[in-house]
Design a protein around this motif. Structure first.
Motif, mmCIF file in Angstrom:
data_model
loop_
_atom_site.group_PDB
_atom_site.id
_atom_site.type_symbol
_atom_site.label_atom_id
_atom_site.label_comp_id
_atom_site.label_asym_id
_atom_site.label_seq_id
_atom_site.Cartn_x
_atom_site.Cartn_y
_atom_site.Cartn_z
ATOM 1 N N THR A 44 -10.819 32.797 25.012
ATOM 2 C CA THR A 44 -10.121 34.083 25.046
ATOM 3 C C THR A 44 -10.868 35.152 24.264
ATOM 4 O OG1 THR A 44 -8.740 33.481 23.163
ATOM 5 C CG2 THR A 44 -7.855 33.024 25.358
ATOM 6 N N THR A 45 -11.659 34.743 23.270
ATOM 7 C CA THR A 45 -12.430 35.707 22.484
ATOM 8 C C THR A 45 -13.924 35.594 22.754
ATOM 9 O OG1 THR A 45 -12.654 34.193 20.616
ATOM 10 C CG2 THR A 45 -10.752 35.674 20.610
ATOM 11 N N ASP A 46 -14.356 34.500 23.379
ATOM 12 C CA ASP A 46 -15.756 34.201 23.643
ATOM 13 C C ASP A 46 -16.556 34.079 22.348
ATOM 14 O OD1 ASP A 46 -17.899 33.519 25.263
ATOM 15 O OD2 ASP A 46 -18.562 35.591 25.506
ATOM 16 N N PHE A 47 -15.920 33.520 21.327
ATOM 17 C CA PHE A 47 -16.575 33.280 20.045
ATOM 18 C C PHE A 47 -16.398 31.823 19.653
ATOM 19 C CE2 PHE A 47 -15.920 37.880 19.500
ATOM 20 C CZ PHE A 47 -17.180 38.255 19.063
ATOM 21 N N TYR A 48 -17.337 31.340 18.857
ATOM 22 C CA TYR A 48 -17.193 30.031 18.247
ATOM 23 C C TYR A 48 -16.343 30.170 16.992
ATOM 24 C CZ TYR A 48 -20.791 28.100 21.267
ATOM 25 O OH TYR A 48 -21.497 27.672 22.352
ATOM 26 N N LEU A 49 -15.545 29.140 16.694
ATOM 27 C CA LEU A 49 -14.711 29.160 15.499
ATOM 28 C C LEU A 49 -15.499 28.641 14.305
ATOM 29 C CD1 LEU A 49 -12.620 29.230 17.842
ATOM 30 C CD2 LEU A 49 -11.086 28.112 16.254
ATOM 31 N N SER A 50 -15.251 29.249 13.165
ATOM 32 C CA SER A 50 -15.878 28.770 11.935
ATOM 33 C C SER A 50 -15.174 27.494 11.495
ATOM 34 C CB SER A 50 -15.778 29.825 10.839
ATOM 35 O OG SER A 50 -14.426 29.972 10.430
ATOM 36 N N ASN A 51 -15.804 26.777 10.590
ATOM 37 C CA ASN A 51 -15.175 25.566 10.051
ATOM 38 C C ASN A 51 -13.875 25.909 9.340
ATOM 39 O OD1 ASN A 51 -17.142 23.863 11.022
ATOM 40 N ND2 ASN A 51 -18.366 23.955 9.160
ATOM 41 N N ASP A 52 -13.802 27.053 8.672
ATOM 42 C CA ASP A 52 -12.573 27.470 7.998
ATOM 43 C C ASP A 52 -11.443 27.690 8.995
ATOM 44 O OD1 ASP A 52 -13.764 27.359 5.513
ATOM 45 O OD2 ASP A 52 -14.230 29.515 5.466
ATOM 46 N N GLU A 53 -11.753 28.288 10.138
ATOM 47 C CA GLU A 53 -10.725 28.509 11.157
ATOM 48 C C GLU A 53 -10.218 27.183 11.717
ATOM 49 O OE1 GLU A 53 -11.596 32.632 13.418
ATOM 50 O OE2 GLU A 53 -13.293 31.223 13.380
ATOM 51 N N MET A 54 -11.120 26.240 11.943
ATOM 52 C CA MET A 54 -10.695 24.931 12.437
ATOM 53 C C MET A 54 -9.875 24.198 11.386
ATOM 54 S SD MET A 54 -11.208 24.459 15.558
ATOM 55 C CE MET A 54 -10.590 22.798 15.573
ATOM 56 N N ASP A 55 -10.240 24.356 10.119
ATOM 57 C CA ASP A 55 -9.446 23.751 9.042
ATOM 58 C C ASP A 55 -8.027 24.304 9.039
ATOM 59 O OD1 ASP A 55 -11.594 22.220 8.264
ATOM 60 O OD2 ASP A 55 -12.146 23.519 6.577
ATOM 61 N N GLN A 56 -7.872 25.600 9.272
ATOM 62 C CA GLN A 56 -6.545 26.222 9.308
ATOM 63 C C GLN A 56 -5.726 25.689 10.484
ATOM 64 O OE1 GLN A 56 -7.312 30.411 9.415
ATOM 65 N NE2 GLN A 56 -7.712 30.548 7.220
ATOM 66 N N ILE A 57 -6.362 25.555 11.645
ATOM 67 C CA ILE A 57 -5.661 25.026 12.818
ATOM 68 C C ILE A 57 -5.231 23.588 12.573
ATOM 69 C CG2 ILE A 57 -5.982 24.319 15.221
ATOM 70 C CD1 ILE A 57 -7.735 26.822 15.551
ATOM 71 N N ASN A 58 -6.125 22.786 12.014
ATOM 72 C CA ASN A 58 -5.783 21.391 11.723
ATOM 73 C C ASN A 58 -4.701 21.294 10.658
ATOM 74 O OD1 ASN A 58 -7.518 20.256 13.606
ATOM 75 N ND2 ASN A 58 -9.243 20.310 12.193
ATOM 76 N N GLN A 59 -4.740 22.147 9.655
ATOM 77 C CA GLN A 59 -3.720 22.132 8.602
ATOM 78 C C GLN A 59 -2.349 22.482 9.182
ATOM 79 O OE1 GLN A 59 -4.271 21.044 5.408
ATOM 80 N NE2 GLN A 59 -2.053 21.026 5.390
ATOM 81 N N TYR A 60 -2.309 23.431 10.114
ATOM 82 C CA TYR A 60 -1.060 23.793 10.790
ATOM 83 C C TYR A 60 -0.482 22.565 11.495
ATOM 84 C CZ TYR A 60 2.116 26.046 14.079
ATOM 85 O OH TYR A 60 3.225 26.409 14.808
#
Length: 70
Positions: A44-60
């Motif tokens: 949807t954004t055509d960007f790769y996620l940073s490790n911090d963003e993936m950590d936030q998704i996993n924490q959720y």
């Protein structure tokens, strides 16, 4: 037993050549894993996620599972 009903998946989220997925997350995001880049890609954004963003998704996800187990 606890379960969650997921909404219907949009037909636009299909497998893509060279990527693993799609992976549907509880917060509504749909991501693909790029094995060459070693990162998750958000179409949807055509960007790769940073490790911090993936950590936030996993924490959720972990927090949501902890609430249902309690």
């Amino acid at each position: 037993m606890v379960y969650r009903v997921l909404s219907e998946r949009d037909a636009k989220w299909q497998p893509r050549k060279g990527l693993e997925g799609p992976f549907f997350y509880a917060n509504g995001r749909v991501l693909y894993y790029d094995t060459k880049a070693g990162e998750y890609w958000d179409p949807t954004t055509d960007f790769y996620l940073s490790n911090d963003e993936m950590d936030q998704i996993n924490q959720y996800l972990y927090d949501m599972l902890a609430k249902t187990a309690a």
